[in-house]
Design an enzyme around this catalytic site. Sequence first.
Site, PDB file in Angstrom:
ATOM      1  N   LYS A   1       1.947   2.023  -5.195  1.00  0.00           N
ATOM      2  CA  LYS A   1       2.589   1.474  -6.400  1.00  0.00           C
ATOM      3  C   LYS A   1       1.752   1.705  -7.653  1.00  0.00           C
ATOM      4  O   LYS A   1       2.291   1.882  -8.723  1.00  0.00           O
ATOM      5  CB  LYS A   1       2.809  -0.036  -6.252  1.00  0.00           C
ATOM      6  CG  LYS A   1       3.867  -0.411  -5.255  1.00  0.00           C
ATOM      7  CD  LYS A   1       4.005  -1.913  -5.169  1.00  0.00           C
ATOM      8  CE  LYS A   1       2.783  -2.582  -4.614  1.00  0.00           C
ATOM      9  NZ  LYS A   1       2.629  -2.519  -3.169  1.00  0.00           N
TER      10      LYS A   1
ATOM     11  N   ARG B   1     -10.454  -2.501   4.904  1.00  0.00           N
ATOM     12  CA  ARG B   1      -9.975  -2.505   6.293  1.00  0.00           C
ATOM     13  C   ARG B   1      -9.156  -1.249   6.581  1.00  0.00           C
ATOM     14  O   ARG B   1      -8.384  -0.799   5.729  1.00  0.00           O
ATOM     15  CB  ARG B   1      -9.071  -3.715   6.536  1.00  0.00           C
ATOM     16  CG  ARG B   1      -9.812  -5.040   6.499  1.00  0.00           C
ATOM     17  CD  ARG B   1      -8.918  -6.171   6.926  1.00  0.00           C
ATOM     18  NE  ARG B   1      -7.905  -6.499   5.927  1.00  0.00           N
ATOM     19  CZ  ARG B   1      -7.005  -7.454   6.087  1.00  0.00           C
ATOM     20  NH1 ARG B   1      -6.945  -8.141   7.202  1.00  0.00           N
ATOM     21  NH2 ARG B   1      -6.130  -7.711   5.133  1.00  0.00           N
TER      22      ARG B   1
ATOM     23  N   GLY C   1      -4.349  -4.310  -4.135  1.00  0.00           N
ATOM     24  CA  GLY C   1      -5.256  -3.212  -4.432  1.00  0.00           C
ATOM     25  C   GLY C   1      -4.426  -2.015  -4.848  1.00  0.00           C
ATOM     26  O   GLY C   1      -3.672  -1.472  -4.056  1.00  0.00           O
ATOM     27  N   HIS C   2      -4.490  -1.667  -6.119  1.00  0.00           N
ATOM     28  CA  HIS C   2      -3.710  -0.538  -6.623  1.00  0.00           C
ATOM     29  C   HIS C   2      -4.652   0.582  -7.034  1.00  0.00           C
ATOM     30  O   HIS C   2      -5.468   0.410  -7.925  1.00  0.00           O
ATOM     31  CB  HIS C   2      -2.886  -0.961  -7.849  1.00  0.00           C
ATOM     32  CG  HIS C   2      -1.818  -1.963  -7.529  1.00  0.00           C
ATOM     33  ND1 HIS C   2      -1.322  -2.835  -8.454  1.00  0.00           N
ATOM     34  CD2 HIS C   2      -1.155  -2.195  -6.396  1.00  0.00           C
ATOM     35  CE1 HIS C   2      -0.400  -3.579  -7.884  1.00  0.00           C
ATOM     36  NE2 HIS C   2      -0.274  -3.211  -6.635  1.00  0.00           N
TER      37      HIS C   2
ATOM     38  N   LEU D   1       4.172  12.380   0.619  1.00  0.00           N
ATOM     39  CA  LEU D   1       4.891  13.341   1.467  1.00  0.00           C
ATOM     40  C   LEU D   1       3.944  14.456   1.935  1.00  0.00           C
ATOM     41  O   LEU D   1       4.083  14.986   3.035  1.00  0.00           O
ATOM     42  CB  LEU D   1       6.080  13.931   0.687  1.00  0.00           C
ATOM     43  CG  LEU D   1       7.004  14.844   1.474  1.00  0.00           C
ATOM     44  CD1 LEU D   1       7.699  14.088   2.611  1.00  0.00           C
ATOM     45  CD2 LEU D   1       8.051  15.499   0.584  1.00  0.00           C
TER      46      LEU D   1
ATOM     47  N   GLN E   1       1.699  -6.307  -2.929  1.00  0.00           N
ATOM     48  CA  GLN E   1       2.043  -6.359  -1.502  1.00  0.00           C
ATOM     49  C   GLN E   1       3.362  -5.596  -1.298  1.00  0.00           C
ATOM     50  O   GLN E   1       3.541  -4.568  -1.918  1.00  0.00           O
ATOM     51  CB  GLN E   1       2.117  -7.805  -0.989  1.00  0.00           C
ATOM     52  CG  GLN E   1       0.748  -8.495  -0.919  1.00  0.00           C
ATOM     53  CD  GLN E   1       0.314  -9.070  -2.254  1.00  0.00           C
ATOM     54  OE1 GLN E   1       1.054  -9.776  -2.907  1.00  0.00           O
ATOM     55  NE2 GLN E   1      -0.900  -8.771  -2.663  1.00  0.00           N
TER      56      GLN E   1
ATOM     57  N   ASP F   1       0.817  -1.218   0.000  1.00  0.00           N
ATOM     58  CA  ASP F   1       0.000   0.000   0.000  1.00  0.00           C
ATOM     59  C   ASP F   1       0.851   1.268   0.000  1.00  0.00           C
ATOM     60  O   ASP F   1       0.466   2.285   0.569  1.00  0.00           O
ATOM     61  CB  ASP F   1      -0.973   0.013   1.195  1.00  0.00           C
ATOM     62  CG  ASP F   1      -1.803  -1.246   1.260  1.00  0.00           C
ATOM     63  OD1 ASP F   1      -2.293  -1.666   0.206  1.00  0.00           O
ATOM     64  OD2 ASP F   1      -1.934  -1.822   2.360  1.00  0.00           O
TER      65      ASP F   1
HETATM   66  P1  IMP Z   1      -2.999 -12.843   1.990  1.00  0.00           P
HETATM   67  O1  IMP Z   1      -2.096 -12.278   0.949  1.00  0.00           O
HETATM   68  O2  IMP Z   1      -4.459 -12.596   1.709  1.00  0.00           O
HETATM   69  O3  IMP Z   1      -2.707 -14.280   2.304  1.00  0.00           O
HETATM   70  O4  IMP Z   1      -2.715 -12.042   3.363  1.00  0.00           O
HETATM   71  C1  IMP Z   1      -1.471 -12.161   4.052  1.00  0.00           C
HETATM   72  C2  IMP Z   1      -1.053 -10.823   4.627  1.00  0.00           C
HETATM   73  O5  IMP Z   1      -0.711  -9.929   3.572  1.00  0.00           O
HETATM   74  C3  IMP Z   1      -2.128 -10.118   5.461  1.00  0.00           C
HETATM   75  O6  IMP Z   1      -1.490  -9.419   6.512  1.00  0.00           O
HETATM   76  C4  IMP Z   1      -2.728  -9.128   4.474  1.00  0.00           C
HETATM   77  O7  IMP Z   1      -3.316  -8.022   5.119  1.00  0.00           O
HETATM   78  C5  IMP Z   1      -1.479  -8.731   3.699  1.00  0.00           C
HETATM   79  N1  IMP Z   1      -1.767  -8.250   2.342  1.00  0.00           N
HETATM   80  C6  IMP Z   1      -2.114  -8.968   1.268  1.00  0.00           C
HETATM   81  N2  IMP Z   1      -2.256  -8.175   0.193  1.00  0.00           N
HETATM   82  C7  IMP Z   1      -1.971  -6.939   0.588  1.00  0.00           C
HETATM   83  C8  IMP Z   1      -1.898  -5.685  -0.085  1.00  0.00           C
HETATM   84  O8  IMP Z   1      -2.112  -5.546  -1.290  1.00  0.00           O
HETATM   85  N3  IMP Z   1      -1.536  -4.618   0.678  1.00  0.00           N
HETATM   86  C9  IMP Z   1      -1.239  -4.739   1.998  1.00  0.00           C
HETATM   87  N4  IMP Z   1      -1.294  -5.877   2.660  1.00  0.00           N
HETATM   88  C10 IMP Z   1      -1.646  -6.973   1.961  1.00  0.00           C
END
Ligand code: IMP
Length: 424
Positions: free
Chosen positions: A16, A303, A40-41, A332, A224, A13
């Site tokens: 990107k 969330r 989520g972009h 910034l 991620q 987040d």
């Molecule tokens: P999963 O990828 O759904 O298995 O989640 C594993 C961890 O990665 C959790 O803490 C999620 O909140 C985090 N996570 C997965 N995708 C994202 C993202 O795009 N941004 C931030 N955190 C993410």
Amino acid sequence: MPAIVLIGAQWGDEGKGKATDLLGGEFGWVVRYQGGNNAGHTVVTPDGRDFALKLIPSGILSPGVKNVIGNGVVVNPEALIEEKAGLERRGVDTSGLLISADSHLIMPYHVAIDRVTERYLGKAKIGTTGRGIGPAYQDKVARVGVRAADLLDEKILHQKVEAALELKNQILVKVYNRRALDFHEVVDTVLEQSKEFAEKIVDTRLMLNEALERGETLLLEGSQGTLLDVDHGTYPFVTSSNPTAGGASVGSGIGPNKITRVIGILKAYTTRVGSGPFPTELLDEMGEWLRKTGGEVGVNTGRARRCGWFDAVIGRYAVRVNGITDVFLTKLDVLSGLESVPICVGYEVDGHRVDEMPMTQTGFHHAVPVYEEMPGWFEDLSGARTWDDLPATAQAYVQRIEELTGAPVSAIGVGPGREQTITR
Ligand code: IMP
């Protein structure tokens, strides 16, 4: 410059989507190499339209660019169709979308298992997005996964789903006391869905390598972030793939020597979604202020993100493990209005000062940030377009981040719009 990797240098987040969108136009190809619709972009196009992309590469918003869902990605067919249709409804041309034949599919049983596992873990839960990401990667590694190419061969698809579902149903029913999934329903549904994208399933590895041979350029888009990497992140509170730059080669099928630049995206402060250690997290009204001012709510899951100050220890770590050549510093502008801005420059772990990531999980859980106070600024930065438009204190903040992380900052984001970027 044949292949560039763009990677989140914190817990995801970092913004990107905007960076990809900015750069996307310069590239013939934008490639997603890991993750799935857990990402989520957010991208705001020049005409001010807001897009929240999940699985489809951000280059889809740049006309003429080819967008590849690489072999390292896990694809949920239903989510893919939905996202593609949503883009088309808004007039986006999706004809340049390609899906690796080797990408693995997220099946309904993966989503079901993700959710029940999290519930079962209780307090020890990972806080996953509940999208079936982990279980799909588990099946890939266990060699019982279903790949996109299997959709093109009904007989093979039947065999694979039958084999996988036999065990999954035992787990769902006997361990978690859930309903078994019907094999025919699962196969028929996925086959029906595949009609929407079957012609896009291709040998992307070959296509990408041929593109490189022709001298075309690729942008490899990580999802991620570094600290969510299954190998280099805060395990076990991570995702199940390798967002780090090394994963870009594996997840797309190009040689690592084709990658000539690695851009790390760092947010000017830190956020995290889901469970797991976060040394600079602010649990007070300051954290609430950052969440509100920065609009820190998950694009995909809705969330609220956990918020805290900039952590130079993880920044430096990310620069190393990814081989980051330069940094895009985002948001910034959010920090305007603070008397002083703390930067975490090291940790105190069980009475000892450490400057690098602690080696053990317990060490990181015990890490207490050591802060340096940087003078703040009160000016609104959202209209700044050049380095000289920034107040001296904001410049000093950026320069301190460069010193501490060991990578130059080549671009600075001062708002969500494409034009709200300062390049250096
Ligand atoms: P999963 O990828 O759904 O298995 O989640 C594993 C961890 O990665 C959790 O803490 C999620 O909140 C985090 N996570 C997965 N995708 C994202 C993202 O795009 N941004 C931030 N955190 C993410």
